[in-house]
Design an enzyme around this catalytic site. Structure first.
Site, PDB file in Angstrom:
ATOM      1  N   GLU A  58       0.801  -1.225   0.000  1.00  0.00           N
ATOM      2  CA  GLU A  58       0.000   0.000   0.000  1.00  0.00           C
ATOM      3  C   GLU A  58       0.835   1.277   0.000  1.00  0.00           C
ATOM      4  OE1 GLU A  58      -4.017   0.044   1.670  1.00  0.00           O
ATOM      5  OE2 GLU A  58      -3.109   1.154   3.333  1.00  0.00           O
ATOM      6  N   LYS A  60       0.654   4.723   1.368  1.00  0.00           N
ATOM      7  CA  LYS A  60      -0.106   5.309   2.483  1.00  0.00           C
ATOM      8  C   LYS A  60       0.750   6.360   3.163  1.00  0.00           C
ATOM      9  CE  LYS A  60      -2.649   3.396   6.485  1.00  0.00           C
ATOM     10  NZ  LYS A  60      -2.771   2.166   7.314  1.00  0.00           N
ATOM     11  N   LYS A 120      -8.035   2.514  -2.949  1.00  0.00           N
ATOM     12  CA  LYS A 120      -8.413   2.329  -1.545  1.00  0.00           C
ATOM     13  C   LYS A 120      -9.052   3.612  -1.067  1.00  0.00           C
ATOM     14  CE  LYS A 120      -7.123  -0.655   1.627  1.00  0.00           C
ATOM     15  NZ  LYS A 120      -6.411  -0.300   2.810  1.00  0.00           N
ATOM     16  N   GLU A 169     -14.492  -5.607   2.104  1.00  0.00           N
ATOM     17  CA  GLU A 169     -13.847  -5.596   3.429  1.00  0.00           C
ATOM     18  C   GLU A 169     -14.829  -5.780   4.575  1.00  0.00           C
ATOM     19  OE1 GLU A 169     -10.652  -2.703   4.288  1.00  0.00           O
ATOM     20  OE2 GLU A 169     -11.911  -2.090   5.969  1.00  0.00           O
ATOM     21  N   ASN A 190     -10.341  -7.078   7.895  1.00  0.00           N
ATOM     22  CA  ASN A 190      -9.521  -6.009   8.444  1.00  0.00           C
ATOM     23  C   ASN A 190      -9.344  -6.200   9.943  1.00  0.00           C
ATOM     24  OD1 ASN A 190      -8.056  -3.689   8.769  1.00  0.00           O
ATOM     25  ND2 ASN A 190      -9.680  -2.279   8.119  1.00  0.00           N
ATOM     26  N   GLU A 220      -5.930  -7.955   6.268  1.00  0.00           N
ATOM     27  CA  GLU A 220      -5.583  -6.537   6.173  1.00  0.00           C
ATOM     28  C   GLU A 220      -5.208  -5.958   7.529  1.00  0.00           C
ATOM     29  OE1 GLU A 220      -9.350  -5.747   3.125  1.00  0.00           O
ATOM     30  OE2 GLU A 220      -8.685  -4.176   4.455  1.00  0.00           O
ATOM     31  N   SER A 221      -4.163  -5.168   7.527  1.00  0.00           N
ATOM     32  CA  SER A 221      -3.739  -4.317   8.659  1.00  0.00           C
ATOM     33  C   SER A 221      -2.934  -5.052   9.728  1.00  0.00           C
ATOM     34  CB  SER A 221      -4.922  -3.644   9.354  1.00  0.00           C
ATOM     35  OG  SER A 221      -5.682  -2.880   8.469  1.00  0.00           O
TER      36      SER A 221
HETATM   37  O1  LIG Z   1      -0.904   0.183   7.585  1.00  0.00           O
HETATM   38  P1  LIG Z   1      -1.375  -1.218   7.857  1.00  0.00           P
HETATM   39  O2  LIG Z   1      -1.640  -1.474   9.323  1.00  0.00           O
HETATM   40  O3  LIG Z   1      -0.468  -2.244   7.245  1.00  0.00           O
HETATM   41  O4  LIG Z   1      -2.819  -1.364   7.153  1.00  0.00           O
HETATM   42  C1  LIG Z   1      -2.965  -1.355   5.752  1.00  0.00           C
HETATM   43  C2  LIG Z   1      -4.461  -1.396   5.370  1.00  0.00           C
HETATM   44  O5  LIG Z   1      -4.995  -2.606   5.832  1.00  0.00           O
HETATM   45  C3  LIG Z   1      -5.215  -0.209   5.938  1.00  0.00           C
HETATM   46  O6  LIG Z   1      -4.666   0.938   5.367  1.00  0.00           O
HETATM   47  C4  LIG Z   1      -6.717  -0.257   5.675  1.00  0.00           C
HETATM   48  C5  LIG Z   1      -7.501  -1.354   5.677  1.00  0.00           C
HETATM   49  N1  LIG Z   1      -8.794  -1.030   5.395  1.00  0.00           N
HETATM   50  C6  LIG Z   1      -8.861   0.293   5.205  1.00  0.00           C
HETATM   51  C7  LIG Z   1      -9.962   1.106   4.841  1.00  0.00           C
HETATM   52  C8  LIG Z   1      -9.741   2.416   4.665  1.00  0.00           C
HETATM   53  C9  LIG Z   1      -8.465   2.989   4.845  1.00  0.00           C
HETATM   54  C10 LIG Z   1      -7.374   2.206   5.185  1.00  0.00           C
HETATM   55  C11 LIG Z   1      -7.568   0.842   5.357  1.00  0.00           C
END
Ligand SMILES: O=P(O)(O)OC[C@@H](O)[C@@H](O)c1c[nH]c2ccccc12
Length: 263
Positions: A58, A60, A120, A169, A190, A220-221
């Protein structure tokens, strides 16, 4: 939580305001014309089904939970490093107020790589899906929590009609059931609760058993390093989506290679 505006509610208010501004500046029919003139969308599912874990890397700059993460003066440079490291797709945040993203970032990444690119954002209307395609996206994020079931079904259908793959998601079992009922083929789980911003890595292994076989799962995340990628892989993830750990790494290309080797 009744009566209390969550972080997500506040983000969505800003998103709708910005959307109104763009809709009056660029009418839907102009976005549609541009969407029809760009090269056809790429299919990411073949790569995601391959052996080994796939990585969505990503772009970001900041987040509501952490504030500024990285400067990223040129998203094209970062995107090329991701692709060289073996990422299967690139996610580009386009939300402006909380994530400092933009459609210009999406354009820059699209022009820089030939692997699938995900828009995104907090997508709540067909206009945003058309916009994604007009800017060359191959995938769009659809968040179950911010959509009524009929809207979710409509936006999945539109994305697919435009040749794109929706990443649907979820964060709860109820949302997974709604995604499956809406025929999601690529389902994101997520770890971050967008109403509180808390990260809980046990959400993936808890919800993965609810996902029917054949549906591709994206964890995710919250990935801090290769051990978290291995953890998600062992608990059944086909794909892992990583933002913060990669944008903060001085060598994103080898970081991705290490993530892939870990599983
Ligand atoms: O920075 P991380 O913890 O690796 O997460 C990425 C991504 O999963 C996260 O940006 C995200 C997951 N779902 C979202 C919805 C909107 C905005 C952002 C997100």
């Amino acid at each position: 939580m009744s009566g209390m505006a969550t972080v997500l509610d506040e983000i969505l208010l800003g998103v709708r305001e910005d959307l109104e501004r763009r809709e009056s500046a660029v009418p839907l029919k102009d976005v549609q014309r541009r969407a029809r003139s760009v090269p056809a969308a790429l299919d990411p599912l073949l790569a995601f089904r391959g052996d080994g874990i796939s990585i969505i890397a990503e772009v970001k700059r900041r987040s509501p939970s952490k504030g500024p993460l990285a400067d990223i003066p040129d998203p094209a440079v970062l995107a090329r490093a991701y692709a060289a490291g073996g990422a299967s797709a690139i996610s580009v945040l386009t939300e402006e107020r909380r994530f400092s993203g933009s459609l210009a970032d999406l354009d820059a990444v699209r022009a820089a790589v030939d692997i699938p690119v995900l828009r995104k954002d907090f997508i709540v209307t067909p206009y945003q899906v058309w916009e994604a395609r007009a800017h060359g996206a191959d995938l769009v994020l659809l968040m179950v929590v911010s959509l009524e079931q009929a809207e979710l079904v409509e936006l999945i259908k539109l994305s697919e009609e435009l040749g794109m793959t929706p990443l649907v998601e979820c964060h709860t079992e109820e949302e997974v059931r709604r995604a499956v009922a809406a025929d999601a083929r690529l389902l994101g789980i997520n770890a971050r609760d967008l109403t509180t911003l808390e990260v809980d890595r046990s959400v993936f292994p808890r919800l993965a058993p609810v996902v029917p076989p054949g549906v591709i799962t994206v964890a995710e995340s919250g990935v801090r390093g290769p051990e978290d990628v291995a953890y998600y892989r062992q608990t059944g993830a086909d794909v892992v989506l990583v933002g913060e750990a990669l944008v903060r790494d001085g060598d994103p290309r080898s970081a991705i290679a290490d993530f892939r080797a870990a599983s």
